[in-house]
Motif scaffolding. Sequence first.
Motif: not given
Length: 438
Positions: A339-351, A381-387
């Motif tokens: 799991x990435x250590x970096x975190x971000x607030x994000x309300x969209x689709x997670x993977x 845990x679900x992860x947010x992914x950069x474009x």
Amino acid sequence: MDSAGYGRYVSELSHLASRISVTPWQTSEAAVHAALNGQAAGKLRELVPAQFRRAQGAYFTNGAIKDRVTALLSGQEAGKRMPFWDATCGAGDLLLAACSGLALKTSLSETLDSWSRLLYGQDLQPEFVQAARLRLFVAAAARHRARGDIIRTVPEAGAGRFGRVHVGDGLAALRAATRFRGHVLLNPPFGMIGAGRDCTWSSGVTTQAGFFLLAGARALAPGYPLTAILPDVLRSGSRYRAWRAEAEELLDIEQIIPMGRFDRHTDVDVFLLSGRRRHPSAPVSGPAQWWLDLEADVRLGEIFDIRIGPVVDNRDPHNGPMVPFLTARSMPAEGAMGEPTQRRAFAGRLLEPPFVAVRRTSRPGDSPASRVRGILVTGVNPIAVDNHVITLKPLSGSERQCAEVLKVLDSEQVARWLDERIRCRHLTVGVLRSLPWG
């Protein structure tokens, strides 16, 4: 900031043209060869600021690409007294490729008269046009000198004969032309411009070269040829699918040849396209072979859900729950990560892991390990992914299939296939979906 500095090279060409008639051919031959083969492009880089060159999309044809065009033209209409038109002629390299197959007359004056009736060109920069005219004169004079002829025509009179090579807007000229009975040659600007409301094949910012190709095709009379050097994104980019379809409606495409980098100074991959204006009443012969494909029973897109990461970090709001955030920079060079250590607030689709993450940036010709840089992502845990990352999620949910696809992506066969299929600097979802599996 403009091309005025190129006037220094125009002066050098004028001096060379004057020497051809008065000096022994053996002492001029090397200088003439340089002037006709690559020197103009070198002087462009030396005398014209890089910012202006990039803004104008000014890249002069030379080296292997010019040689390929010359060989192509020599096997087609060059000996048939067909006119040639380069609407973005620059310093005249493609016109030189064309006239290398034109016949010499009894005298230089007669040759210049003949060639000037057959060669058309425009460029927005006066210094480039002057250079093109002088180089055409030098080319004709050099062939007469090599044949042993005595030259009596002065450069000023010779260069003045090429009146159909002049300062002008080439794209506007192509759009205004109808049923040109000749051979259109194009090495158009590679820069980006707004598509405009009337563009049927793209929107937003798009490559200028696409407009030149379609305008050049429409300018031709049915059955007449076109040869173009174009940025590879038009051949292989998924967003230019509609452009390719439009090109196929206008042209019977005969050859599509990936050429790699334009030259060692220009980090743009290009391809060579040749074809003929299709008769409007003739049926479309079928889709052109824009790339070679491999037969496969199964494609990667049938086994994996392949997508671009949904987070545009500098634009998307920091709303929603704090979640692990995967970026291209946080990925190791190879192997696996948790799991990435970096975190971000994000309300969209997670993977949800497991999945494979691939950096979108990819340079043609890289080693297999770096042409597709994929890593296995695991965790709970679900992860947010950069474009800037493409994700491959196995439809079966199997981590074993993730490990298998990493081996496939890291193979030499895939690197070779990708070098043929797409030579852009970014991988696309469509290309990865079409990759043969097994």
